[in-house]
Design an enzyme around this catalytic site. Structure first.
Site, PDB file in Angstrom:
ATOM      1  N   CYS A   1       0.841  -1.184   0.000  1.00 29.95           N
ATOM      2  CA  CYS A   1       0.000   0.000   0.000  1.00 29.95           C
ATOM      3  C   CYS A   1       0.876   1.232   0.000  1.00 29.95           C
ATOM      4  CB  CYS A   1      -0.998  -0.003   1.148  1.00 29.95           C
ATOM      5  SG  CYS A   1      -0.254   0.318   2.736  1.00 29.95           S
TER       6      CYS A   1
ATOM      7  N   ASP B   1      -4.767  21.163 -33.350  1.00 33.31           N
ATOM      8  CA  ASP B   1      -3.855  21.519 -34.425  1.00 33.31           C
ATOM      9  C   ASP B   1      -4.426  20.932 -35.711  1.00 33.31           C
ATOM     10  OD1 ASP B   1      -1.317  21.916 -35.791  1.00 33.31           O
ATOM     11  OD2 ASP B   1      -1.069  19.759 -35.544  1.00 33.31           O
TER      12      ASP B   1
ATOM     13  N   ARG C   1      15.369  18.161 -47.360  1.00 30.51           N
ATOM     14  CA  ARG C   1      15.907  16.824 -47.152  1.00 30.51           C
ATOM     15  C   ARG C   1      15.895  16.380 -45.690  1.00 30.51           C
ATOM     16  NH1 ARG C   1      20.816  14.879 -50.924  1.00 30.51           N
ATOM     17  NH2 ARG C   1      20.498  12.647 -50.628  1.00 30.51           N
TER      18      ARG C   1
ATOM     19  N   HIS D   1       8.901  17.787 -41.140  1.00 27.48           N
ATOM     20  CA  HIS D   1       7.537  18.260 -41.344  1.00 27.48           C
ATOM     21  C   HIS D   1       6.827  17.405 -42.405  1.00 27.48           C
ATOM     22  CE1 HIS D   1       4.252  21.123 -41.961  1.00 27.48           C
ATOM     23  NE2 HIS D   1       4.569  21.581 -40.761  1.00 27.48           N
TER      24      HIS D   1
ATOM     25  N   GLY E   1       8.822  27.437 -42.195  1.00 27.13           N
ATOM     26  CA  GLY E   1       9.355  26.690 -43.319  1.00 27.13           C
ATOM     27  C   GLY E   1      10.813  26.365 -43.136  1.00 27.13           C
TER      28      GLY E   1
ATOM     29  N   ALA F   1      17.825  26.940 -46.799  1.00 27.99           N
ATOM     30  CA  ALA F   1      19.078  26.213 -46.996  1.00 27.99           C
ATOM     31  C   ALA F   1      19.756  26.722 -48.252  1.00 27.99           C
ATOM     32  CB  ALA F   1      18.810  24.717 -47.126  1.00 27.99           C
TER      33      ALA F   1
ATOM     34  N   LEU G   1      20.525  30.339 -52.584  1.00 30.60           N
ATOM     35  CA  LEU G   1      19.892  30.507 -51.276  1.00 30.60           C
ATOM     36  C   LEU G   1      18.408  30.251 -51.438  1.00 30.60           C
ATOM     37  CD1 LEU G   1      21.425  31.263 -48.769  1.00 30.60           C
ATOM     38  CD2 LEU G   1      20.495  33.581 -48.974  1.00 30.60           C
TER      39      LEU G   1
ATOM     40  N   ASP H   1      -0.033  16.914 -33.111  1.00 32.30           N
ATOM     41  CA  ASP H   1       0.677  15.744 -33.606  1.00 32.30           C
ATOM     42  C   ASP H   1       1.972  15.539 -32.832  1.00 32.30           C
ATOM     43  OD1 ASP H   1       2.273  17.727 -34.572  1.00 32.30           O
ATOM     44  OD2 ASP H   1       1.773  17.406 -36.670  1.00 32.30           O
TER      45      ASP H   1
HETATM   46  P1  ADP Z   1      -0.068  23.209 -38.286  1.00 28.93           P
HETATM   47  O1  ADP Z   1      -0.265  24.207 -37.196  1.00 28.93           O
HETATM   48  O2  ADP Z   1      -1.212  23.171 -39.232  1.00 28.93           O
HETATM   49  O3  ADP Z   1       0.327  21.848 -37.802  1.00 28.93           O
HETATM   50  P2  ADP Z   1       2.689  23.842 -38.725  1.00 28.93           P
HETATM   51  O4  ADP Z   1       2.874  24.694 -37.525  1.00 28.93           O
HETATM   52  O5  ADP Z   1       3.297  22.501 -38.746  1.00 28.93           O
HETATM   53  O6  ADP Z   1       1.154  23.753 -39.138  1.00 28.93           O
HETATM   54  O7  ADP Z   1       3.243  24.635 -39.963  1.00 28.93           O
HETATM   55  C1  ADP Z   1       2.664  25.856 -40.333  1.00 28.93           C
HETATM   56  C2  ADP Z   1       3.042  26.248 -41.719  1.00 28.93           C
HETATM   57  O8  ADP Z   1       4.434  26.496 -41.777  1.00 28.93           O
HETATM   58  C3  ADP Z   1       2.775  25.205 -42.749  1.00 28.93           C
HETATM   59  O9  ADP Z   1       1.463  25.272 -43.237  1.00 28.93           O
HETATM   60  C4  ADP Z   1       3.793  25.545 -43.821  1.00 28.93           C
HETATM   61  O10 ADP Z   1       3.284  26.564 -44.620  1.00 28.93           O
HETATM   62  C5  ADP Z   1       4.947  26.094 -43.029  1.00 28.93           C
HETATM   63  N1  ADP Z   1       6.001  25.092 -42.798  1.00 28.93           N
HETATM   64  C6  ADP Z   1       6.374  24.558 -41.633  1.00 28.93           C
HETATM   65  N2  ADP Z   1       7.389  23.693 -41.786  1.00 28.93           N
HETATM   66  C7  ADP Z   1       7.633  23.654 -43.109  1.00 28.93           C
HETATM   67  C8  ADP Z   1       8.569  22.940 -43.916  1.00 28.93           C
HETATM   68  N3  ADP Z   1       9.467  22.077 -43.405  1.00 28.93           N
HETATM   69  N4  ADP Z   1       8.539  23.174 -45.227  1.00 28.93           N
HETATM   70  C9  ADP Z   1       7.673  24.037 -45.742  1.00 28.93           C
HETATM   71  N5  ADP Z   1       6.774  24.716 -45.048  1.00 28.93           N
HETATM   72  C10 ADP Z   1       6.752  24.562 -43.747  1.00 28.93           C
HETATM   73 MG    MG Z   2       1.156  20.206 -36.843  1.00 27.78          MG
END
Ligand code: ADP
Ligand code: MG
Length: 693
Positions: free
Chosen positions: A16, A394, A429, A433, A463, A466, A472, A588
């Protein structure tokens, strides 16, 4: 400088919540021990200590002197998964009621008095002392260590009876102390059952290929990178990637999903899942505690640490409880001058029930849920979820499948779309996401060869940036890539609900890439169920653009906020919390981890295989099945309902018992019998949580 070492030591004999405290104190007292945590469900102590000052022998001795034992550490943990069936429980209740009946009849017919007169007192005293020896022994040891347990008070009650020459009631107290002990053990054991059954699913052996031959080895000896071979009907021993073969795999252990999945070269597979048909060769990526299954087990074991407020309250209460009972007994003796009534007070109210009321229910729910792919990290979260009022969700990967398809690549600078795709895919690459994954898949489908990106930078919610082949490159939403307000193609694609990615090469807008993700089909029903459960405020939070969010939100009939960065999501969670709402955040897990952690309950979808999601969330759904969301709300409410009933029942029962005993209405014999009933009630009530559909 001292180097600390962390060791997990199995501890036997704790039944316990009080016991974990005793073990913790015993170990913590040793010099050189920095910290100790003791888990009841998994029967172990996790000790951080300085190996130059204290060793295992000393730790073991400390545990043993507190009255518990440490099994042989070399031998693997023996898993005795006792089967506590409903039948057995029913039988126990019947036997108990029968015994209670006999005691009542005996008391009524004056049998005990006759017996008391028939057998001389000295013989009676010897009988009581011999029969109760193990109990008295423990009590004496506890007293030497200045611990007061419920048994201490009961022993005092029994001794009081002997002193006034009533050996039969004393004997009955002793018998019921032992019965109570058994019931308590039975109760904790059955709550642990689900957890133990989960642990028992862990793979034990693996067939690995070493220098061209297959050898069978214990799982712990498999090394990362080794190839394991799994045949039909066998359990996959490690987390890894299929390098050869294809098979149908039953992943119910992890995801709770009973429909088997098809795996082939390149697929990820999880330890503790089964190959139904086909054979696989798997490259080992993670072994043992590092696997998804290993993490689930660890989290479930440690769920006890995240105590709910109810449980904290109950713990606090039980600390004051025994002194209060002792006080009432003393008062009753002073006023009534009836030692037997005072003894009855000590005996009737003394059980572990208050300490058991919460953990038994929580353990049962968490264990049963874990087997359905629902990882709940503590009673605290069940409590918060049961009271939640706001649900924030989300979009990408949560409401949608998170497997977007690239539908359009529109060049704005005259380059060919496959040339552009190759550049973007190279930049993406190393991004995790889902959009990056979609782009890589599209590039692979066209057999494009990629470049190695330099200076890769992921900007959450925006986004990636790179340098690719000297250019660029920036790919992402409007926050990252400036886009003129009037870009007809963008409006047009967004009106179709597509997520857009803008690509800039050396700062010049060069392309628009459109992706389409599918809504998880079960979402509308699940949201309707949540509403029916009283969770009226469900809101969409997304980093995607205004238009895309609006379209989806309208379809689902919920409010939304768009173009959010991860920190905005945290801000929104805090806003609601400041208004006194209990907030559930469903994400997620990958880029929503901070918001999940901030929420009162962070729920990660599709967490299997994702470390971050499992770590950050409070509740993790291994699959992405939205039907589990209303389910887990129901589980939370049922659990809290069971806990409240447990506590209310124990409180009312003990209060009545105390009153009757203090007034001298409840004879000592009946008090002894009555004392073990609350535990049984808690067990029967909490067992309902073990069987979730
Ligand atoms: P959510 O809130 O719908 O899950 P995220 O926060 O994951 O969306 O991403 C928001 C936005 O940022 C995406 O809709 C996309 O436009 C941009 N983004 C995020 N990560 C990437 C990535 N690796 N490549 C391109 N766009 C991206
Ligand atoms: Mg998300």
């Amino acid at each position: 400088m001292n180097e600390y070492q962390v060791l997990e030591v199995p501890v036997r004999g704790m039944d316990c919540a009080e016991c974990t405290v005793h073990v913790r104190e015993a170990i913590a007292k040793l010099p050189g021990v920095e910290s100790v945590e003791v888990w009841l469900a998994s029967e172990k102590a996790v000790i951080r200590f300085d190996p130059t000052r204290v060793d295992l022998v000393a730790i073991r001795r400390a545990v043993e002197s507190a009255g518990y034992s440490v099994p042989d550490l070399i031998a693997p943990l023996a898993l005795q998964t006792k089967r506590f069936s409903r039948k057995l429980l029913t039988l126990l209740v019947i036997v108990f009621i029968g015994v209670l009946g006999i005691v009542i009849a005996g008391e009524w017919l004056g049998l005990f008095d006759t017996l008391n007169e028939l057998i001389p007192l000295p013989i009676g005293v010897v009988l009581v002392l011999v029969g109760g020896f193990p109990l008295f022994h423990n009590v004496a040891r506890a007293i030497l260590k200045r611990q007061i347990t419920s048994h201490t008070l009961m022993t005092v009650g029994a001794i009081a009876a002997l002193v006034v020459g009533e050996w039969v009631p004393a004997a009955i107290v002793v018998v019921f102390m032992r019965v109570g002990d058994f019931v308590e053990r039975f109760t904790t054991e059955s709550a642990r059952r689900a957890v133990k059954e989960l642990i028992a699913l862990a793979p034990q052996v693996a067939r690995v290929e070493r220098s061209g031959v297959e050898v069978e080895v214990p799982v712990a000896e498999v090394k990362v990178g080794e190839t394991v071979i799994v045949r039909p009907g066998e359990k996959i021993p490690v987390d890894g990637e299929v390098v050869h073969g294809h098979a149908t795999v039953d992943q119910a252990t992890i995801t709770g999903e009973s429909v088997p999945v098809e795996v082939a070269r390149g697929s990820s597979v999880f330890a503790a899942t089964f190959v139904r048909l086909g054979s696989l060769r798997i490259k080992t990526l993670r072994v043992g505690a590092d696997t998804t299954f290993g993490r689930i087990v660890k989290m479930v074991e440690e769920a006890e640490a995240h105590r709910s407020d109810v449980q904290r309250l109950a713990d606090k209460f039980s600390a004051y409880y025994l002194p209060i009972v002792a006080g009432i007994a003393a008062l009753s003796f002073l006023i009534g001058r009836n030692p037997l009534a005072a003894a009855a007070v000590l005996v009737v109210a003394c059980s572990c029930s208050f300490a058991l009321a919460t953990p038994v229910a929580v353990l049962a729910s968490i264990g049963a849920s874990a087997k359905r792919g629902l990882l709940i990290k503590g009673g605290k979260y069940l409590e918060a979820l049961a009271q939640a009022s706001v649900v924030l969700v989300d979009k990408t990967g949560t409401l949608t499948l998170g497997r977007p398809q690239i539908t359009d690549v529109i060049s704005l600078n005259g380059m060919s779309s496959s040339e552009l795709l190759a550049l973007v895919a190279s930049a993406e690459r190393y991004s995790e996401h889902p959009l990056a994954e979609a782009i890589r898949t599209a590039a692979r489908a066209q057999n494009l060869s990629l470049f190695e990106p330099e200076d890769f930078e992921a900007l959450p919610g925006m986004g990636v940036r790179a340098k690719v082949n000297g250019i660029l490159l920036a790919a992402g939403n409007r926050r990252l890539v400036p886009v003129p307000e009037s870009l007809p193609i963008a409006r047009q694609l967004e009106a179709q609900g597509k997520t857009l990615l803008f690509v800039a090469l050396d700062g010049e807008l060069a392309a628009v890439v459109a992706a389409e993700d599918t809504l998880r089909p079960e979402v509308p029903t699940a949201l309707a169920e949540l509403r029916a459960l009283g969770l009226k405020h469900v809101e969409l939070l997304t980093g995607d653009s205004e238009r895309v969010a609006a379209r989806l939100a309208e379809k689902l009939g919920i409010p939304y906020r768009a173009s959010l960065l991860p920190e905005h999501k945290i801000q929104i969670v805090k806003e609601y919390q400041a208004r006194g709402e209990r907030v559930v955040m469903i994400g997620d897990g990958v880029n929503d981890a901070p918001a999940l952690a901030q929420a009162d309950v962070g729920i990660a979808m599709g967490a299997a295989g994702s470390d971050i999601a499992i770590e950050a969330a409070h509740i993790a759904l291994m699959s992405g099945d939205w039907r589990l969301i209303p389910d887990v709300v129901r589980i939370a409410r049922r659990t809290m309902g069971v806990i409240k009933l447990n506590i209310a029942f124990t409180a009312v029962y003990n209060l009545f018992g105390l009153m009757l005993a203090a007034l001298g209405v409840l004879p000592l014999t009946l008090a002894a019998a009555a004392q073990s009933l609350p535990d049984l009630g808690i067990l029967a009530n909490s067992a309902r949580l073990l069987h979730q559909k």
